[in-house]
Scaffold this motif. Structure first.
Motif, short mmCIF file in Angstrom:
data_model
loop_
_atom_site.label_atom_id
_atom_site.label_comp_id
_atom_site.label_asym_id
_atom_site.label_seq_id
_atom_site.Cartn_x
_atom_site.Cartn_y
_atom_site.Cartn_z
N GLU A 9 0.86 -1.18 0.00
CA GLU A 9 0.00 0.00 0.00
C GLU A 9 0.90 1.24 0.00
O GLU A 9 2.03 1.19 0.46
CB GLU A 9 -0.88 0.00 1.26
N PRO A 10 0.39 2.36 -0.50
CA PRO A 10 1.18 3.59 -0.46
C PRO A 10 1.61 3.90 0.98
O PRO A 10 0.87 3.64 1.93
CB PRO A 10 0.22 4.66 -0.98
N ALA A 11 2.80 4.45 1.12
CA ALA A 11 3.34 4.75 2.44
C ALA A 11 2.45 5.79 3.14
O ALA A 11 2.06 6.78 2.54
CB ALA A 11 4.76 5.28 2.32
N ALA A 12 2.15 5.52 4.38
CA ALA A 12 1.36 6.45 5.18
C ALA A 12 2.22 7.63 5.62
O ALA A 12 1.71 8.70 5.93
CB ALA A 12 0.77 5.74 6.38
N ASP A 13 3.52 7.44 5.62
CA ASP A 13 4.45 8.46 6.09
C ASP A 13 4.89 9.32 4.90
O ASP A 13 5.63 8.86 4.03
CB ASP A 13 5.65 7.77 6.73
N PRO A 14 4.46 10.58 4.84
CA PRO A 14 4.82 11.45 3.71
C PRO A 14 6.34 11.62 3.55
O PRO A 14 6.83 11.74 2.44
CB PRO A 14 4.16 12.79 4.03
N GLN A 15 7.05 11.60 4.66
CA GLN A 15 8.52 11.74 4.58
C GLN A 15 9.13 10.55 3.85
O GLN A 15 10.03 10.71 3.02
CB GLN A 15 9.12 11.88 5.97
N MET A 16 8.62 9.34 4.11
CA MET A 16 9.15 8.15 3.43
C MET A 16 8.79 8.19 1.95
O MET A 16 9.59 7.78 1.11
CB MET A 16 8.63 6.87 4.07
N SER A 17 7.61 8.68 1.63
CA SER A 17 7.24 8.83 0.22
C SER A 17 8.18 9.79 -0.49
O SER A 17 8.64 9.54 -1.60
CB SER A 17 5.80 9.33 0.09
N GLU A 18 8.48 10.91 0.17
CA GLU A 18 9.42 11.87 -0.41
C GLU A 18 10.80 11.25 -0.57
O GLU A 18 11.45 11.41 -1.61
CB GLU A 18 9.51 13.13 0.45
N THR A 19 11.25 10.53 0.44
CA THR A 19 12.56 9.87 0.37
C THR A 19 12.62 8.91 -0.80
O THR A 19 13.58 8.92 -1.59
CB THR A 19 12.85 9.13 1.70
N GLN A 21 10.75 8.90 -3.51
CA GLN A 21 10.69 9.64 -4.78
C GLN A 21 12.06 10.22 -5.14
O GLN A 21 12.48 10.19 -6.30
CB GLN A 21 9.64 10.74 -4.69
N ARG A 22 12.77 10.71 -4.13
CA ARG A 22 14.11 11.25 -4.38
C ARG A 22 15.08 10.14 -4.80
O ARG A 22 15.92 10.34 -5.70
CB ARG A 22 14.63 11.99 -3.15
N MET A 23 14.96 8.97 -4.19
CA MET A 23 15.82 7.85 -4.57
C MET A 23 15.53 7.42 -6.01
O MET A 23 16.46 7.14 -6.79
CB MET A 23 15.63 6.68 -3.60
N MET A 24 14.26 7.37 -6.37
CA MET A 24 13.89 7.00 -7.73
C MET A 24 14.40 8.04 -8.74
O MET A 24 14.85 7.69 -9.83
CB MET A 24 12.37 6.83 -7.85
N SER A 25 14.35 9.30 -8.38
CA SER A 25 14.86 10.35 -9.25
C SER A 25 16.36 10.15 -9.51
O SER A 25 16.83 10.29 -10.65
CB SER A 25 14.61 11.71 -8.61
#
Length: 159
Positions: A9-19, A21-25
């Motif tokens: 499921e999508p991460a509930a923690d917005p900070q982990m989602s941002e992290t 996304q930055r790794m994927m970038s």
């Protein structure tokens, strides 16, 4: 969201989602450099995947199709192009003459090594981090990632 097998499921923690996304970038920045090199050689990303898969030795055509998540007939087209450019050759498997495998030529080994070097080179943003931050990032990723021998693509073995 419909739950798919093996998909979290999508991460509930917005900070982990941002992290993430930055790794994927960062990943995609190296992918683009790899694709540019492939384009110079008149190859496509599937050709690059095949070359990288072959770096550790011959692979049966069926196993390569499995590794690339594609139909065996598509691997035949990929192999045709690699042979056309003298990067790989097809041969009978040593343990079963009915089975065909693909193996890199000397030229193919050089091209695959070049591709690996391009993809393994960290993005400039990572290289620019202070040494302490790079060490902390490595330490953290070792906690969450599988062990690596410096390769980004898992090794495939013959059956």
């Amino acid at each position: 969201f419909a739950t798919l097998p093996g998909v979290a499921e999508p991460a509930a923690d917005p900070q982990m989602s941002e992290t993430w996304q930055r790794m994927m970038s960062l990943f995609f920045s190296r992918r683009d450099a790899l694709f540019a090199e492939l384009s110079k050689l008149a190859l496509t990303p599937p050709h690059g995947h095949a070359l990288m898969s072959l770096r550790h030795g011959p692979i049966r055509m069926r196993d390569l199709a499995d590794a690339m998540a594609c139909d065996a007939s598509y691997v035949t087209a990929v192999a045709d192009r690699l042979e056309e450019l003298s990067l790989a050759v097809r041969r009978n498997a040593s343990d079963d003459r009915r089975v065909r495998e693909l193996v890199l030529t000397a030229k193919g080994e050089r091209v695959a090594a070049r591709l690996a070097a391009i993809f393994s080179c960290p993005p400039a943003a990572l290289a620019a981090l202070p040494a302490a931050d790079r060490a902390a990032l490595t330490r953290i990723l070792r906690k969450v990632g599988e062990p690596t021998d410096g390769e980004w693509l898992p090794r495939r073995s013959l059956r």
